[in-house]
Motif scaffolding. Sequence first.
Motif, PDB file in Angstrom:
ATOM      1  N   GLY A 202       0.801  -1.209   0.000  1.00  9.09           N
ATOM      2  CA  GLY A 202       0.000   0.000   0.000  1.00  9.09           C
ATOM      3  C   GLY A 202       0.838   1.265   0.000  1.00  9.09           C
ATOM      4  N   VAL A 203       1.902   1.266   0.818  1.00  9.11           N
ATOM      5  CA  VAL A 203       2.777   2.440   0.865  1.00  9.11           C
ATOM      6  C   VAL A 203       3.450   2.653  -0.482  1.00  9.11           C
ATOM      7  N   LYS A 204       3.904   1.575  -1.120  1.00  3.08           N
ATOM      8  CA  LYS A 204       4.519   1.703  -2.441  1.00  3.08           C
ATOM      9  C   LYS A 204       3.523   2.249  -3.461  1.00  3.08           C
ATOM     10  N   ALA A 205       2.283   1.784  -3.373  1.00  8.95           N
ATOM     11  CA  ALA A 205       1.277   2.226  -4.337  1.00  8.95           C
ATOM     12  C   ALA A 205       0.885   3.680  -4.124  1.00  8.95           C
ATOM     13  N   VAL A 206       0.677   4.061  -2.854  1.00 11.39           N
ATOM     14  CA  VAL A 206       0.145   5.392  -2.577  1.00 11.39           C
ATOM     15  C   VAL A 206       1.258   6.431  -2.455  1.00 11.39           C
ATOM     16  N   GLN A 210       3.286   9.137  -5.208  1.00 11.59           N
ATOM     17  CA  GLN A 210       3.473  10.570  -5.016  1.00 11.59           C
ATOM     18  C   GLN A 210       4.938  10.978  -5.157  1.00 11.59           C
ATOM     19  N   GLY A 211       5.771  10.044  -5.609  1.00 11.75           N
ATOM     20  CA  GLY A 211       7.156  10.382  -5.886  1.00 11.75           C
ATOM     21  C   GLY A 211       8.167   9.909  -4.869  1.00 11.75           C
ATOM     22  N   ALA A 212       7.734   9.204  -3.829  1.00 15.97           N
ATOM     23  CA  ALA A 212       8.665   8.736  -2.807  1.00 15.97           C
ATOM     24  C   ALA A 212       9.368   7.457  -3.244  1.00 15.97           C
TER      25      ALA A 212
END
Length: 416
Positions: A202-206, A210-212
């Motif tokens: 989820g963190v990778k997707a969201v 956003q550029g992280a």
Amino acid sequence: MTRPDPYSARARRVLAATGLVALAALAAGCASPTGGGAASNAASTGSSVKIGIITAESGPYAPYGEEYLAGLKAGLSYLSNGTDVIDGHKVQLVIDDDADSPATAVADAKDLIGQGVDMIGGTVDSAIALQVAAVAAQNKVLYIAGPAAVDSLDGLNRYTFRSGRESYQDIATAGTFVGDLTGKKVVVLAQDSEFGTANVAGVKAVLGGQGASVSSVLVPLSATDFTPFTAKILAAKPDLLFVAWAGTNATQMWTTLNQQGVLSATKVVTGLANTATYPATGPAGSKIEFLAHYFPGAGGGNAYEAAMTKTVTESGGTVDLFTPDGFTAMQMFAHALEASPTDVSAMIKALEGWSFAGVEGQYTVRAADHALLQPEFEAKLTGSGTSWIPQLVKAVDPNTIAPPVPATPAWSTSGS
């Protein structure tokens, strides 16, 4: 921890919630999940409907299972005006302890279906929810998962719904208040489990979207020494540490993060867990930004939360993180039951696209994949020592944190 034998540990019982407090003030129709007085024709049929509930009553997630069950029973009392009768049908909850064991849960699901239950709900563990969902689809039985947060329940099969939030919504909530992440490093600290890996994805997707630049530090569920993992975090020099944690070893984890200087070296975001965990953060509590699925008062206060709180409290319990998931599940079961007590296709049709008010605010069951769109919240902890209180920073609109809509539901091609 040694897990108990899956059969000797089962604490099966049939509950009609007869000891729950009737909410007399809500008896004039507002208790209906559709606003029409679900219990108004209580004597019209005399039939009985069994709802099988599989959740943790023992094992590491037992406290979460207890919260879910308390909300479920409160929901039944509220929706039936204390009669346990919804749309003319006497509702029985047949509760099985999954002991946080997938094998036990699968055996329970098959046994409940063999007993003739009309619907199945529950479970805290994401891996268990996926397996129970498969059994439900194989047997064409409605399944409404509980607090299990794994994203892949969405679109899994046409028989599966959920009454709680999912990992994507948690991460998206954090994404609304962590600022511009373009070119920033994000590290996810999580347990090596279905829940943990879902959060990493989820963190990778969201946030990655956003550029992280997103990496992860995964910790075995049995870990007690967190120093090696904090060393990896510090070496990565992240701009943001996202902590995804569920279980009994949170105290050791937060203590180590604080002692090793992680909390002062980077910005930390995590989910607000159940009330008992607040003191576990210790001095870290004021250094953390919390995304919250629920805490008392998060939704601004409404009749549903007031009813849930009253019933749970008068039954000797305390409202907590996953209590609304049980209450919401009973709203969904009741709405399905009003469509038909036996026709699962009618139940599914009634739930798909249904929008309703509940404990946290407005919910919508997305027809395309059965994701439950719902608000989440940004919060902070204030206090010291063993006394910490969550305070609302802002509510996040359900549509802002909605998971991506699938182009085609999985069941449209699989037929299941």
